[in-house]
Design a protein around this motif. Structure first.
Motif, short mmCIF file in Angstrom:
data_model
loop_
_atom_site.label_atom_id
_atom_site.label_comp_id
_atom_site.label_asym_id
_atom_site.label_seq_id
_atom_site.Cartn_x
_atom_site.Cartn_y
_atom_site.Cartn_z
N THR A 249 0.79 -1.15 -0.08
CA THR A 249 0.05 0.17 -0.07
C THR A 249 0.95 1.17 0.04
O THR A 249 0.82 2.17 -0.67
N VAL A 250 1.94 1.18 0.84
CA VAL A 250 2.80 2.39 0.79
C VAL A 250 3.40 2.56 -0.35
O VAL A 250 3.30 3.87 -0.79
N PHE A 251 3.80 1.63 -1.27
CA PHE A 251 4.36 1.93 -2.34
C PHE A 251 3.57 1.72 -3.61
O PHE A 251 3.89 1.28 -5.00
N LYS A 252 2.17 1.83 -3.60
CA LYS A 252 1.19 1.49 -4.38
C LYS A 252 1.46 2.23 -5.80
O LYS A 252 1.53 1.62 -7.09
N PRO B 275 -1.50 6.75 1.31
CA PRO B 275 -2.33 7.83 0.38
C PRO B 275 -3.43 8.56 1.36
O PRO B 275 -3.89 7.89 2.53
N PRO B 276 -3.73 9.83 0.93
CA PRO B 276 -4.29 10.64 1.96
C PRO B 276 -5.67 10.15 2.67
O PRO B 276 -5.78 10.05 3.71
N PHE B 277 -6.55 9.59 1.70
CA PHE B 277 -7.85 8.91 2.52
C PHE B 277 -7.63 7.95 3.50
O PHE B 277 -8.11 7.81 4.46
N ARG B 278 -6.69 6.87 3.04
CA ARG B 278 -6.07 5.89 3.91
C ARG B 278 -5.57 6.51 5.21
O ARG B 278 -5.89 5.69 6.23
N TYR C 130 0.73 13.70 10.40
CA TYR C 130 1.64 14.43 9.37
C TYR C 130 2.29 13.32 8.66
O TYR C 130 2.56 13.20 7.69
N TYR C 131 2.85 12.41 9.52
CA TYR C 131 3.67 11.26 9.21
C TYR C 131 3.00 10.41 8.29
O TYR C 131 3.56 10.06 7.11
N LEU C 132 1.82 9.88 8.73
CA LEU C 132 0.96 8.94 7.83
C LEU C 132 0.95 9.89 6.52
O LEU C 132 0.91 9.07 5.47
#
Ligand SMILES: Cc1cc2nc3c(=O)[nH]c(=O)nc-3n(C[C@H](O)[C@H](O)[C@H](O)COP(=O)(O)OP(=O)(O)OC[C@H]3O[C@@H](n4cnc5c(N)ncnc54)[C@H](O)[C@@H]3O)c2cc1C
Length: 426
Positions: free
Chosen positions: A77-80, A404-407, A396-398
């Motif tokens: 997910t991080v590198f989608k 991705p912003p919504f997640r 902020y970190y997430l």
């Protein structure tokens, strides 16, 4: 064949390096010539600053799966949207002369550029019995083990539960205070009494931090009932008994050791330049040098974060092992690797390398319940505002580093909901 930039470790530094390099390769249209490969033993990235919450959340408040979702983030997910290959594997050896990375399952990888971002492990300082008789808090699984051990004691119906935390650094302080506030929940229901004691070898808690922060944290610890045993080095541990240098013997049902970390042992085995204590060092460019001048390393080797010892040129002392330092060093390593690539590909005539300059990073120490002490520049903020700030830093970190912003927002809200229930004391 695409050249390989391999990053070992998907922690704070490793994932920043991947993002930075991907961005730069894409901008210069070089993604087809260079491949980024990220290797980690886990399929997820762990947000360590909230591990203490995981260790102290009741089973009735959140399941293991809920907790896992709010503190670990799948690398897929991080590198989608990022063109990087992800490899799950445990690195057992790196041959810096032949350019081979060996994984535990027998696989072997070649690299052209290498970033060592494997982090740190617990340091037991060879204290007899410490490793065998204590828990530690480095990973998500460590946090679950602590939660399980405390909960099992409560279920056993023990009248008095004694918990000792070795080390009064930030991790020890935040964990001890949160255990004490968690205890309020089951003390009333189960008629048990939980004592939490921090044992520290130095004359102060939080050695090296701002005096105002230390005073506020000490006051809070006293208020919530965490006992402090300062100036006491642990010499030996047996089941249920901690032998101290002064001759005192502290009894405990559970011991959690947070008193030291050191670079992962793999780093010590590499033929790289080290300082007197055997820790790998780099100069400001974050590039590693060979152990001896006659040794020819394969490709360019960079290292960062908790895996190295970085000396602050201003103070001459090692900088603290912090997430922000790893992130900043990753930016420098990525910049310098890309400068070399630009030169090799004819985009520039000279590699313009940058140097990492350590900063005075802000920090936040949660001290039980909805209370934290934060230091931002000259400002010290404490109490509920400090706790709110801690939540905002996490968001902020997430948002800007991981998801991705919504997640990111959804997961942060889920965490907030759990921790609002979990952080009982005001
Ligand atoms: C409980 C706790 C709380 C913390 N709180 C804070 C805080 O509030 N603020 C702060 O700034 N810092 C905090 N830290 C410190 C911070 O987590 C570290 O400084 C930071 O994680 C260092 O980043 P890194 O990229 O160097 O290593 P890490 O983030 O530790 O990443 C290393 C990665 O390498 C992987 N790895 C290790 N060995 C192998 C192997 N052999 N094979 C494959 N993969 C491997 C690991 O799985 C991990 O993903 C905390 C640390 C802990 C333990």
């Amino acid at each position: 064949m695409r050249k390989k930039i391999v990053i070992l470790g998907a922690g704070f530094g490793g994932i920043k390096a991947v993002f930075e390099l991907c961005k730069k390769l894409r901008r210069f249209g070089l993604s087809a010539q260079y491949e980024i490969i990220l290797v980690d033993r886990n399929q997820y990235h762990t947000y360590t600053p909230t591990l203490y919450e995981i260790a102290t959340t009741s089973k009735t408040t959140a399941s293991q799966l809920n907790l896992k979702n709010i503190v670990t983030f799948p690398l897929k997910t991080v590198f989608k949207k990022i063109d990087a290959a992800l490899i799950k594997g445990s690195v057992t050896n790196v041959d810096l002369i032949e350019g081979d990375i060996h994984l535990a399952d027998g696989r072997k990888l070649k690299f052209d550029y290498l970033v060592l971002a494997l982090g740190a492990e617990t340091n037991y300082f060879n204290i007899p019995g410490l490793k065998e008789n204590s828990f530690t808090l480095k990973t998500f699984l460590d946090a679950l083990k602590i939660r399980e051990a405390i909960w099992n004691k409560v279920e056993e119906g023990a009248g008095k539960i004694k918990i000792a935390v070795g080390g009064a650094g930030a991790t020890g302080v935040e964990l001890a205070s949160e255990i004490k506030s968690w205890a309020c929940e089951f003390e009333a229901e189960r008629k048990c009494n939980v004592s939490v004691q921090i044992i520290e070898g130095m004359p102060t808690i939080l050695p090296g931090l701002d005096v105002r922060v230390i005073k506020l944290v000490a006051r809070r610890l006293r208020k919530i009932g965490v006992e402090l045993l300062l100036n006491e080095f642990i010499q030996k541990v047996e089941p249920g008994r901690i032998f101290l240098k002064s001759g005192l013997i502290a009894e405990c049902d559970i011991l959690i050791w947070t008193g030291g970390v050191k670079a992962v042992s793999l780093m010590g085995s590499l033929p790289l330049k080290k300082e007197q204590k055997g820790r790998v060092i780099t100069a400001g460019e974050m590039e590693c040098l060979p152990q001896s001048e006659d040794l020819k390393l394969y490709g360019k080797i960079y290292a960062l974060g908790d895996a190295i010892c970085f000396y602050d040129p201003e103070t001459g002392r090692p900088i603290p092992l912090l997430a922000e330092a790893a992130i900043q060093q990753a930016k420098i390593a990525a910049h310098n690797i890309f400068e070399d690539i630009k030169l090799a590909e004819g985009f520039s005539k000279k590699a313009s390398h940058k140097k990492f300059v350590p900063g005075k990073y802000p920090y936040i120490i949660p001290v039980g319940g909805k209370y934290a002490v934060a230091k931002f520049g000259p400002l010290v903020i404490w109490g509920f505002p400090g706790w709110v700030l801690k939540g905002l830093v996490e968001l902020y970190y997430l948002l800007f580093n991981v998801l991705p912003p919504f997640r990111a927002f959804k997961i942060w809200l889920k965490g907030l909901w759990i921790f609002m229930k979990n952080d009982r004391l005001g």
